[in-house]
Design an enzyme around this catalytic site. Structure first.
Site, short mmCIF file in Angstrom:
data_model
loop_
_atom_site.label_atom_id
_atom_site.label_comp_id
_atom_site.label_asym_id
_atom_site.label_seq_id
_atom_site.Cartn_x
_atom_site.Cartn_y
_atom_site.Cartn_z
N LYS A 37 28.24 -45.34 -6.89
CA LYS A 37 29.04 -46.75 -6.74
C LYS A 37 28.76 -47.43 -5.38
O LYS A 37 29.24 -48.53 -4.99
CB LYS A 37 30.69 -46.45 -6.64
CG LYS A 37 31.08 -46.31 -7.97
CD LYS A 37 32.70 -46.12 -8.12
CE LYS A 37 33.43 -45.35 -9.37
NZ LYS A 37 33.00 -46.08 -10.69
N SER A 38 28.00 -46.74 -4.54
CA SER A 38 27.67 -47.46 -3.15
C SER A 38 26.98 -48.54 -3.17
O SER A 38 27.31 -49.40 -2.40
CB SER A 38 26.82 -46.19 -2.28
OG SER A 38 27.71 -45.19 -2.11
N LYS B 10 22.78 -33.72 1.88
CA LYS B 10 23.24 -34.13 3.23
C LYS B 10 22.71 -33.15 4.28
O LYS B 10 22.57 -33.49 5.58
CB LYS B 10 24.65 -33.90 3.19
CG LYS B 10 25.29 -35.13 2.42
CD LYS B 10 26.62 -35.01 2.50
CE LYS B 10 27.38 -36.21 1.52
NZ LYS B 10 28.79 -36.37 1.47
N ASN C 94 25.49 -38.09 6.38
CA ASN C 94 25.59 -39.11 5.31
C ASN C 94 24.97 -40.44 5.59
O ASN C 94 25.04 -41.18 4.78
CB ASN C 94 27.08 -39.10 4.45
CG ASN C 94 27.93 -40.17 5.44
OD1 ASN C 94 27.88 -40.10 6.36
ND2 ASN C 94 29.05 -40.43 4.64
N ASP D 51 31.96 -39.42 6.62
CA ASP D 51 33.03 -38.92 5.45
C ASP D 51 34.40 -38.46 6.00
O ASP D 51 35.62 -38.92 5.42
CB ASP D 51 32.35 -37.60 5.12
CG ASP D 51 31.72 -37.88 3.88
OD1 ASP D 51 31.36 -39.12 3.28
OD2 ASP D 51 30.78 -36.81 3.43
N GLY E 164 38.51 -25.33 -0.51
CA GLY E 164 37.21 -25.69 -0.25
C GLY E 164 36.47 -25.29 1.03
O GLY E 164 37.12 -25.54 2.15
N ALA F 209 31.69 -30.89 2.07
CA ALA F 209 32.76 -31.88 2.32
C ALA F 209 33.89 -31.33 2.79
O ALA F 209 34.31 -32.19 4.05
CB ALA F 209 33.36 -32.29 0.75
N ARG G 103 37.39 -20.01 -2.69
CA ARG G 103 36.99 -19.01 -3.52
C ARG G 103 36.51 -17.90 -2.90
O ARG G 103 37.11 -16.69 -3.13
CB ARG G 103 36.10 -19.53 -4.58
CG ARG G 103 36.04 -19.03 -5.96
CD ARG G 103 35.27 -19.58 -6.90
NE ARG G 103 34.05 -20.08 -6.38
CZ ARG G 103 33.26 -20.88 -7.26
NH1 ARG G 103 33.72 -21.33 -8.41
NH2 ARG G 103 32.19 -21.46 -6.57
P1 NDP Z 1 29.62 -27.80 -1.87
O1 NDP Z 1 28.55 -27.39 -3.05
O2 NDP Z 1 28.95 -27.91 -0.55
O3 NDP Z 1 30.93 -27.15 -1.99
C1 NDP Z 1 31.37 -26.77 -2.94
C2 NDP Z 1 33.00 -26.08 -2.81
O4 NDP Z 1 33.64 -25.93 -4.00
C3 NDP Z 1 32.82 -24.53 -2.42
O5 NDP Z 1 33.78 -24.56 -1.47
C4 NDP Z 1 32.96 -23.79 -3.70
O6 NDP Z 1 33.45 -22.48 -3.37
C5 NDP Z 1 34.06 -24.75 -4.24
N1 NDP Z 1 33.81 -24.45 -5.54
C6 NDP Z 1 33.07 -25.05 -6.67
N2 NDP Z 1 33.32 -24.83 -7.89
C7 NDP Z 1 34.72 -24.18 -7.84
C8 NDP Z 1 35.71 -23.71 -8.96
N3 NDP Z 1 35.46 -23.70 -10.17
N4 NDP Z 1 36.84 -23.31 -8.48
C9 NDP Z 1 37.03 -23.21 -7.15
N5 NDP Z 1 36.04 -23.50 -6.00
C10 NDP Z 1 34.98 -24.19 -6.50
O7 NDP Z 1 30.08 -29.49 -2.20
P2 NDP Z 1 30.53 -30.53 -1.37
O8 NDP Z 1 31.37 -29.78 -0.58
O9 NDP Z 1 29.54 -31.34 -0.71
O10 NDP Z 1 31.56 -31.46 -2.43
C11 NDP Z 1 32.61 -31.31 -2.96
C12 NDP Z 1 33.32 -32.26 -3.86
O11 NDP Z 1 33.69 -33.41 -2.82
C13 NDP Z 1 32.37 -32.77 -4.61
O12 NDP Z 1 33.14 -32.86 -5.95
C14 NDP Z 1 31.90 -34.20 -4.18
O13 NDP Z 1 31.94 -35.02 -5.25
C15 NDP Z 1 33.44 -34.44 -3.39
N6 NDP Z 1 32.93 -35.35 -2.15
C16 NDP Z 1 33.71 -36.76 -2.40
C17 NDP Z 1 33.58 -37.82 -1.26
C18 NDP Z 1 34.01 -38.91 -1.41
O14 NDP Z 1 33.75 -40.04 -0.79
N7 NDP Z 1 35.06 -38.91 -2.34
C19 NDP Z 1 32.77 -37.31 -0.22
C20 NDP Z 1 32.02 -35.86 -0.27
C21 NDP Z 1 32.29 -35.20 -1.25
P3 NDP Z 1 32.55 -21.26 -3.23
O15 NDP Z 1 32.24 -21.34 -1.67
O16 NDP Z 1 33.33 -20.03 -3.48
O17 NDP Z 1 31.40 -21.40 -3.86
#
Ligand code: NDP
Length: 300
Positions: free
Chosen positions: A32-33, A82, A103, A118, A142, A146, A167
């Site tokens: 959407k950016s 990123k 970002n 962010d 998480g 992010a 997790r």
């Molecule tokens: P990463 O891949 O860096 O991290 C993912 C995280 O989610 C990890 O902590 C991982 O745990 C956890 N995870 C993934 N799947 C599951 C699950 N099924 N159950 C529990 N934990 C889970 O992704 P990002 O941190 O970059 O992004 C995370 C979310 O934030 C995304 O959905 C992204 O779209 C959203 N986001 C939104 C923004 C906005 O402006 N609204 C800006 C930035 C991000 P583990 O370490 O155990 O694998």
């Protein structure tokens, strides 16, 4: 442009006399950016083009280099680039260093500057929704990019306590180590637990004023917390914020079920974009753009 990237009408050479910006991600068609920046440029009478770039995996640096060499002025960077953007930048702002990710890129005198907007975007969206972070008990779900990106700006608001639940515990433990000094500076208690710890009867883990879902679980229609954990952490006074946007996620449903207020992450997206826009076009345009109006338009 690099042949390995998908150039979606973003080559600066196609827009002579106009400042060109882009968001780079893979996939990127859903972003959407471009719509957000188009509205900011209209609100502030800026003549600019903002397009999309989809570098192939492993090709971010080549695509970004081609974009800036061709005259591109600035770039937003999203999943999964990123960290590549952080490596690509010549100079990082303090908050980008702390976030461990970039970002927003801009070019000045041939040097690439990397920033991360962010966390500031999240804090402003929460504030616009009437959420007070100072003195609050916060649960951050998480420990990925992010979560790391928002930790600094959240701690700088002096919450009473910030618990990171992930997790896998090593990543959350690492974040606690990285941010412990900042937490002390702002007199916040910072600790980590696993998601399954939230199911226990430990009173210190329940309930919370603000629960932020920074996991990617919502993308696959899952909640990171079990129903047992949800019954401990949410109360009607809680505010549940999911960074995923555009739908009522399973996490938001659990919170709604317990009477809590909820929000998706669209406001964070718009607010981080506003910061990037001002970095590129000048802080003096602060009064000319209206992120909350753009958010309302996106929602309608
Ligand atoms: P990463 O891949 O860096 O991290 C993912 C995280 O989610 C990890 O902590 C991982 O745990 C956890 N995870 C993934 N799947 C599951 C699950 N099924 N159950 C529990 N934990 C889970 O992704 P990002 O941190 O970059 O992004 C995370 C979310 O934030 C995304 O959905 C992204 O779209 C959203 N986001 C939104 C923004 C906005 O402006 N609204 C800006 C930035 C991000 P583990 O370490 O155990 O694998």
């Amino acid at each position: 442009m690099s042949l390995s990237s998908i150039d979606l009408h973003t080559d600066p050479a196609q827009f002579p006399g106009m400042d060109v910006y882009a968001v780079a991600g893979n996939p990127i068609s859903h972003s959407k950016s471009p719509a957000i920046h188009k509205r900011f440029s209209e609100q502030s009478n800026q003549s600019m083009h903002y397009g999309r770039l989809q570098p192939a995996l492993g090709e971010f640096a080549a695509t970004a280099k081609s974009f800036f060499v061709a005259g591109g002025k600035g770039m937003n960077v999203t999943i999964p680039f990123k960290l590549d953007a952080q490596e690509f930048a010549d100079v990082l702002t303090a908050r980008a260093q702390l976030a461990g990710a970039v970002n927003t890129l801009r070019i000045e005198n041939g040097k690439i500057f990397g920033d991360n907007t962010d966390g500031a975007g999240l804090v402003r969206d929460l504030s616009a929704q009437g959420i007070k972070i100072q003195g609050a008990r916060i649960l951050l779900l998480g420990a990925g990019g992010a979560a790391r990106g928002v930790l600094g700006p959240l701690l700088e608001q002096s919450p009473k306590e910030l618990i990171i639940a992930n997790r896998s515990s090593p990543k959350a433990d690492e974040l606690v180590q990285l941010f412990s000094e900042l937490a002390t500076t702002y007199q916040a208690v910072l600790a980590s637990v696993t998601l399954s710890d939230l199911e226990g009867s430990d009173k210190t883990l329940s309930p919370f004023d603000l629960i932020i879902n920074a996991t990617a679980a919502g993308l696959s229609n899952e909640s990171p917390v079990s129903d047992i954990a949800a019954s401990h952490i949410f109360i009607p006074q809680s505010f549940a914020y999911d960074m995923v946007y555009g739908k009522v996620t399973a996490f938001m449903q659990q919170a709604l079920h317990r009477g809590s207020r909820v929000s998706d992450g669209l406001g964070m997206l718009v607010e981080q974009a506003a910061d990037a826009f001002l970095i590129w076009r000048g802080a003096h345009l602060n009064k000319s753009i209206d992120p909350r109006a753009v958010l309302s338009e996106l929602r309608s």
